[in-house]
Enzyme design. Structure first.
Site, PDB file in Angstrom:
ATOM      1  N   ASP A  25      50.653  46.911  21.990  1.00 44.81           N
ATOM      2  CA  ASP A  25      50.937  48.280  22.606  1.00 44.81           C
ATOM      3  C   ASP A  25      52.360  48.925  22.114  1.00 44.81           C
ATOM      4  OD1 ASP A  25      48.659  48.058  23.605  1.00 44.81           O
ATOM      5  OD2 ASP A  25      49.534  48.105  25.826  1.00 44.81           O
ATOM      6  N   GLU A  31      57.729  57.525  27.200  1.00 44.61           N
ATOM      7  CA  GLU A  31      57.939  57.072  28.365  1.00 44.61           C
ATOM      8  C   GLU A  31      59.457  56.842  28.782  1.00 44.61           C
ATOM      9  OE1 GLU A  31      55.702  55.757  26.704  1.00 44.61           O
ATOM     10  OE2 GLU A  31      53.811  55.671  27.663  1.00 44.61           O
ATOM     11  N   HIS A  67      48.179  51.293  20.766  1.00 46.42           N
ATOM     12  CA  HIS A  67      47.555  51.956  21.669  1.00 46.42           C
ATOM     13  C   HIS A  67      48.585  52.887  22.365  1.00 46.42           C
ATOM     14  CE1 HIS A  67      46.029  53.095  25.673  1.00 46.42           C
ATOM     15  NE2 HIS A  67      45.059  53.516  25.059  1.00 46.42           N
ATOM     16  N   CYS A  69      48.659  56.396  25.361  1.00 44.61           N
ATOM     17  CA  CYS A  69      47.711  57.202  26.325  1.00 44.61           C
ATOM     18  C   CYS A  69      48.492  58.061  27.051  1.00 44.61           C
ATOM     19  CB  CYS A  69      46.819  56.572  26.598  1.00 44.61           C
ATOM     20  SG  CYS A  69      47.353  55.481  28.230  1.00 44.61           S
ATOM     21  N   GLU A  91      44.914  58.460  23.368  1.00 43.75           N
ATOM     22  CA  GLU A  91      43.939  59.204  24.363  1.00 43.75           C
ATOM     23  C   GLU A  91      43.612  60.536  23.822  1.00 43.75           C
ATOM     24  OE1 GLU A  91      42.959  62.339  26.842  1.00 43.75           O
ATOM     25  OE2 GLU A  91      45.170  62.400  26.240  1.00 43.75           O
ATOM     26  N   HIS A 120      39.804  56.915  34.123  1.00 44.76           N
ATOM     27  CA  HIS A 120      40.745  56.980  35.042  1.00 44.76           C
ATOM     28  C   HIS A 120      40.195  58.135  36.091  1.00 44.76           C
ATOM     29  CE1 HIS A 120      42.935  55.392  31.885  1.00 44.76           C
ATOM     30  NE2 HIS A 120      43.630  54.556  33.072  1.00 44.76           N
TER      31      HIS A 120
END
Length: 120
Positions: A25, A31, A67, A69, A91, A120
């Site tokens: 990941d 973030e 990944h 998202c 995503e 989700h």
């Protein structure tokens, strides 16, 4: 960088077990990015270097996936491009293709796996 070294060992163990496709990941590029613009370049360099440290020992026959998202990545696309990945799963179900367009706009030349279903 210690986590990068630990992940590097894990990748080697997975390869020894016969894995040919391994997902690592992304390193929280967006973030955890500093709010102060002056600190961002150093942070992005550190995260990319850590990721590359983790994946650098992988065999050339091993496909490295990552990944990402639910984030706006436009302000760190160059860093994403520097990650040592073969395929980036993103995503795309709720972004109205904005993420795909951002990758296209920088001339991203690696594999992309756009998510088309949101659970989700």
């Amino acid at each position: 960088m210690q986590i990068g070294l630990a992940l590097r060992d894990e990748i080697a163990d997975l390869e020894k077990a016969g894995c040919q496709v391994i997902q690592v990941d992304e390193p929280a590029l967006r973030e955890a990015m500093p709010l102060r613009p002056a600190a961002r370049d150093e942070y992005l360099t550190w995260t990319v270097d850590s990721f590359r440290l983790a994946t650098a020992g992988a065999k050339s026959s091993t496909q490295i996936h990552t990944h990402m998202c639910y984030c706006e990545f436009e302000d760190c696309m160059e860093a994403i491009d520097r990650l040592d990945t073969d395929v980036n799963s993103i995503e795309n179900a709720r972004s109205d293709d904005a993420t795909l367009k951002a990758f296209r706009d920088i001339g991203y030349g690696k594999g992309l796996g756009p998510g088309t279903y949101d659970i989700h």
